[in-house]
Design an enzyme around this catalytic site. Structure first.
Site, PDB file in Angstrom:
ATOM      1  N   ASP A  44      44.806   8.141  30.357  1.00  0.00           N
ATOM      2  CA  ASP A  44      43.973   8.870  30.742  1.00  0.00           C
ATOM      3  C   ASP A  44      43.628   7.587  32.499  1.00  0.00           C
ATOM      4  OD1 ASP A  44      41.151  10.537  32.405  1.00  0.00           O
ATOM      5  OD2 ASP A  44      41.782  11.377  30.614  1.00  0.00           O
ATOM      6  N   HIS A  88      36.433  10.104  34.459  1.00  0.00           N
ATOM      7  CA  HIS A  88      36.834  10.745  33.625  1.00  0.00           C
ATOM      8  C   HIS A  88      36.923  10.412  32.393  1.00  0.00           C
ATOM      9  CE1 HIS A  88      39.955  13.789  32.366  1.00  0.00           C
ATOM     10  NE2 HIS A  88      39.388  14.645  33.010  1.00  0.00           N
ATOM     11  N   SER A  95      40.276  19.513  30.367  1.00  0.00           N
ATOM     12  CA  SER A  95      40.204  17.602  29.936  1.00  0.00           C
ATOM     13  C   SER A  95      39.085  17.454  28.991  1.00  0.00           C
ATOM     14  CB  SER A  95      39.901  17.007  31.551  1.00  0.00           C
ATOM     15  OG  SER A  95      41.018  17.357  32.266  1.00  0.00           O
TER      16      SER A  95
END
Length: 1045
Positions: free
Chosen positions: A76, A112, A341
């Site tokens: 990520d 994120h 996600s």
């Protein structure tokens, strides 16, 4: 963009302060969750992430499955060093963070990856939130990391077993004629729809490049991301991939469609879509489409997790200028995000299952996740929900389907996938290696590696193959149609299975339920499942080939393992007979006699063809014979010619073994046994009738022949060690030990009498005897002893405490006569948890006659004992506690001659004495179970002499007077050295002798002391006395202070 070192330093400084602010609350955190109580895990930290309850995570926690020992990989953007990851995060990237600028130079910070990692494995510590696998570790690398470090390849070679991928390629957004974004009525952008053929064709076009890229360390650039996933899957990792956030009408893109080019990795590939909290597919979520056969759903809307944000140290703007001035700091925080996600709910889910099933491969974990998912939408696999919502409550109970091609709807089938017909499970045994030679190689160290159970009902067209030395118990009602093979270890059926069962090599099938057909090929066994006795029902044929083994365990009341089939074909093989040694017999007055019993161990509807090669009991005292009776096969039990004492090596063991051998007298009793052999009602009626007929009648009442529980327990011994363990505990040696101890400790009475006479005659100070001028005296006794065990008898320890009182007076000018009494308590601790206490009262007469320097002391004592005994019997499954209370008496006579030879320096007294001691009990009658003993009145005597020298000296200093008394002697025992007691079991008239530790023929007597007279009124004294020999050591120590006023 990349965050520079100045900002990273500021972050670290801030984080340190942030950590300190949490310290007091974390230190005080106490886990409210309790094993066996799912609801107790739902505290505030749990409830902040609604997805945990939606996937039923609390049920895993209540069984102690938290992802502990498992490592999760994350590809990520950079993962912050958030407090939620303290001590568990490893980063494989270049150490920088991600941020960007808008048109006004305001900075946006990328968190994120931090949010994703928190969902999977944030700590459970009472603060913020926690991840699904909160005890798992994390290894993170950046998707786009252009430094010198190849983090993706390091991740592939790491211990990470599941890798989360919450990223993808976004399709174009439709625009109107003015170039503005077209928005759908639900508020979503109008994304261009991927086309299945285009997506799959893109993967196929790059197949050769991806194949090449997956066979070597993954480079950067080009198709490296897809090659990374393919290489990781080939290295045994589970790839969890978000489906995308491009509306329900869309389908996953090329990266998620990799199994279409490489179907061999499909089982290591798991796509995840996003559910809202009402189990509807989120409007933003991409649907399953062509990936439905390897896709599951998970909560992904408004998920609360760890994040970070940029803040200004000065309170100013967060922009490029502030960054350049070094005024910005990264602050750990929490926030909500939505989308596929949030796939790490499934990633953490997989890590929990990897702890739960430590022996399973990633592909098998994926199968458990898919087949235990809660079905949503259309029945079965569908284009919106795939397999359904993941369900940890069901998943921890094992798979629900053995999947093959036939179980996948044709529209979702990936050509070449699900080609394996068997679910091959390796329960390796504790401490063994699984997946050897791969990056995920590991040692299996939890209890599930040795024994595990699956309780779900398993369906599907596939079959089960059991390998490994451990045991797998299958508890559900299973309808899978593939074959079952047991090649190693034990497969225990406590549920039913419709398939055919084959066992070979060292495999074992056990259970008491139903299988379709049964074939023992070679080196294999059938036996019980370790949960009692029952019948393994075979709806069709049961076949035993040469080299196979049929294990049968027998117990009382007609219970045994049994096989019931339509037909049986015996092509050889061995029947191995074992006895149930778990039965607790000691509490029973009677036990059913095993010898002479007959058991039906194989029954059929249409007959038995062939014979077993042999029947093999593994016991020296039991033999068996097979009896083929039409549709049934029976087993008869008889006693061998070997006697119990043939395994005994010492005389005590032999005596007890011979006595047990005589306990086999039998007599009919009125007790009846219910011998139920009925087959479950769910089976075919004719097979049920066959089994019942073979047993003569269901619930038949049969007369039981009574046997002695101890005799029955001896029949199952296989080694001399087992027999010795039993005979030592059954012998009642503690009674012989106490008799011996009472004889030995009688010396303290005669020693006290002779010391008092020497004290009264002025030949010794005897500071441990306190006397007045009128001849009254008292002495405190305190001593401890030890008897060293030998091959025949265990050792013991004794301690005696009490007080002796006496009164004597001068008799003429050359003699003295006195009387003594007292009370003592003796405690004896023997081997094998045996304890005796004796409360004792003494009465004695003593005196002496002096002829100048020659003294002739003599006396006699009589003692009454009240003895309480308690001993344990524990061998194998047998346990009992026997207690007794009885009286005993000890009498003794003693005489001594001593010559006083004194000078100005030292006083010497050579001496010789002779003592005769006689002990008698009034009968022993233990209370307890079958091992309780009794004994008639009996007595034993001992005669001992001592030759020795007493010496003492005194001298005066300016301040104190010091006296040093001492004694050294040689003691000799006459007659027999054995100290034995005769006992018998309560239901027997056959007596056996049990010997205590024998006395030593010769031993030493040692006494030493010091008396310090500080003045005429204060005297300090310290003394030691001991009798030392090879087998017995008795010791006493006394210390005193005399203060006259």
């Amino acid at each position: 963009m990349i965050l520079n070192k100045k900002l990273k330093l500021a972050y670290c400084v801030f984080l340190g302060c942030y950590g300190l602010s949490l310290h007091s609350s974390l230190a005080a955190y106490r886990e409210p969750g309790q094993l066996g109580s799912p609801d107790s895990w739902k505290n505030a930290e749990f409830n902040r992430q609604w997805g945990l309850e939606a996937i039923s995570a609390e049920f895993a926690y209540a069984r102690a499955y938290t992802g502990k020992g498992v490592t999760i990989g994350v590809i990520d953007d950079a993962i912050l060093s958030h407090p939620e990851f303290a001590g568990k995060l490893t980063r494989l990237d270049n150490g920088s963070y991600n941020f960007s600028y808008d048109k006004q130079d305001n900075m946006s910070f990328g968190t994120h990856g931090t949010h994703v990692a928190g969902i999977a494995a944030a700590k459970r510590d009472g603060s913020g939130m926690h991840g699904v696998a909160y005890d798992a570790d994390i290894i993170g690398t950046k998707l786009n990391d252009y430094g010198n470090r190849n983090g993706r390849e390091e991740l592939i070679q790491s211990a990470a077993r599941v890798i989360n991928n919450s990223w993808g390629i976004r399709p174009d957004i439709r625009r109107d004629a003015k170039g503005d974004i077209i928005w759908l009525p639900n508020g979503r952008p109008d994304y261009v729809a991927w086309v299945k053929t285009d997506v799959i064709n893109e993967v196929m076009r790059n197949k050769s490049n991806l194949e090449w890229g997956s066979e070597q360390p993954v480079p950067t650039g080009g198709h490296s991301a897809m090659a990374t996933l393919l290489r990781a899957a080939k290295h045994g990792k589970l790839i969890v991939f978000s489906a995308g956030n491009y509306n329900n009408y869309n389908i996953p893109e090329a990266q998620k469609s990799l199994p279409y080019a490489f179907p061999e990795v499909l089982n290591n590939y798991l796509i995840v879509t996003n559910l809202s909290n009402n189990d509807k597919l989120s409007v933003s979520s991409t649907s399953c489409g062509h990936t439905a056969s390897f896709l599951a759903c998970q909560p992904g809307s408004s998920i609360y997790s760890s994040v970070g944000e940029l803040v200004s140290n000065t309170g100013g703007a967060v922009n490029r200028e502030a960054y350049n001035k070094g005024e910005l700091t990264v602050k750990p925080d929490y926030g909500n995000m939505s989308g596929t996600s949030m796939a790490p709910d499934v990633t953490g889910f997989a890590a929990v299952l990897m702890q739960r099933f430590p022996y399973m491969s990633a592909a098998q974990i994926s199968a458990v996740i898919k087949t235990t998912a809660t079905d949503l939408g259309e029945v079965g696999i569908d284009h919106l929900f795939g397999w359904g919502r993941v369900n940890l409550r069901d998943a921890i109970n094992g798979p629900k389907m053995f999947i093959t091609q036939e179980d996948i709807p044709q529209e979702f089938y990936v050509p070449g996938s699900y080609s394996e017909k068997q679910f091959v499970v390796n329960i390796p045994g504790l401490g063994n290696i699984v997946e050897a030679g791969t990056p995920v190689e590991r040692r299996c160290t939890s209890g599930e590696c040795d024994f595990d159970s699956w309780s779900n009902d398993i369906r599907g067209h596939g079959g089960l193959t059991k390998t490994g030395a451990g045991t797998l118990a299958v508890l559900g009602n299973n309808t899978y149609s593939g074959d079952t093979w047991v090649k190693q270890g034990v497969l225990a059926y406590n549920g039913s299975v419709a398939s055919n069962v084959y066992i070979e090599n060292s495999g074992t099938v056990a259970g008491d339920r139903t299988v379709g057909a049964f074939r023992a090929v070679r080196g294999c066994e059938h036996g019980d499942a370790g949960n009692g006795y029952g019948t393994l029902h075979v709806l069709l044929d049961a076949v035993f080939d040469r080299g196979s083994q049929y294990n049968v365990e027998l117990a009382d009341k007609g219970r045994s393992d049994k096989l019931a089939a339509r037909r049986a074909f015996l092509n050889g093989g061995s029947m191995n007979v074992s006895l149930d040694r778990s039965q607790k017999l000691m509490s029973q007055n009677e036990a059913e006699l095993l010898v002479g019993n007959n058991y039906t161990i194989l029954t059929t509807l249409d007959g038995v063809t062939g014979r077993f090669d042999n029947a093999n009991p593994s016991y020296p005292f039991v033999k068996v014979a097979l009896d083929y009776r039409g549709n049934d096969t029976g087993l008869g039990i008889t006693k061998t010619d070997a006697t119990f004492d043939s395994l005994a090596s010492t005389e005590n063991d032999k005596e007890v073994a011979r006595a047990v051998e005589t306990l086999n007298a039998t007599e009919p009793v009125t007790e009846t046994a219910k011998r139920s052999v009925s087959i479950p009602a769910s089976e075919e009626a004719n097979l049920q009738q066959s089994d019942a007929g073979a047993a003569q009648a269901v619930n038949e009442e049969a007369s039981i022949v009574a046997g002695h529980p101890i005799y029955e327990s001896f029949l199952g011994f296989t080694t001399a060690r087992e027999l010795q363990q039993a005979t030592r505990q059954l012998s009642g040696q503690i009674h012989a030990d106490m008799a011996s101890a009472q004889i030995n400790e009688s010396r303290y009475l005669r020693d006290t009498a002779t010391e008092r006479l020497r004290q009264a005659d002025g030949r010794r100070t005897a500071s441990d005897i306190k006397a007045d001028d009128n001849g009254a005296w008292a002495k405190l006794l305190g001593n401890w002893g030890h008897a060293s065990g030998n091959d025949n008898a265990t050792g013991y320890q004794t301690s005696t405490y009490g007080v002796l009182l006496g009164l004597d007076s001068e008799l003429f000018d050359d003699g003295r006569l006195g009387v003594m009494t007292g009370y003592t308590r003796t405690s004896l601790v023997g081997g094998l948890q045996s304890v005796v206490h004796s409360d004792t009262t003494h009465l004695g007469l003593y005196g002496d006659k002096r002829f100048g320097a020659l003294a002739l002391p003599a006396g006699g004592t009589y003692t009454w004992h009240r003895i309480d005994t308690s001993r344990s019997v524990n061998y194998g499954a047998q346990a009992d506690r026997e207690k007794a209370r009885y009286n005993a008496r000890t009498g003794q006579l003693f005489i001594e001659s001593g010559y006083d030879w004194s000078n100005d320096v030292v006083n010497l007294e050579p001496f010789a004495n002779l003592a005769y001691t006689h002990y008698r009990n009034e009968g022993i009658n233990e209370q307890g179970g079958a091992a309780a003993l009794r004994g008639d009145k009996q007595s034993q005597s001992a005669t001992a002499s001592t030759l020795g020298l007493r010496a003492d000296t005194q001298w005066q200093t300016d301040s104190v007077a010091i006296a040093l008394p001492g004694e050294l002697g040689w003691q000799h025992q006459y007659g027999k050295l054995e100290r034995k007691t005769q006992l018998m079991f309560k239901r027997s008239d056959v007596a056996f002798d049990v010997n205590s530790v024998p006395v030593s023929r010769d031993g030493a007597i040692l006494k030493a002391g010091v008396d310090v007279s500080i003045n005429k009124n204060v005297v300090l004294s310290l003394g030691y006395g001991g009798q030392l020999s090879s087998n017995h050591q008795d010791n006493s120590v006394n210390a005193g202070l005399t203060w006259r006023f």
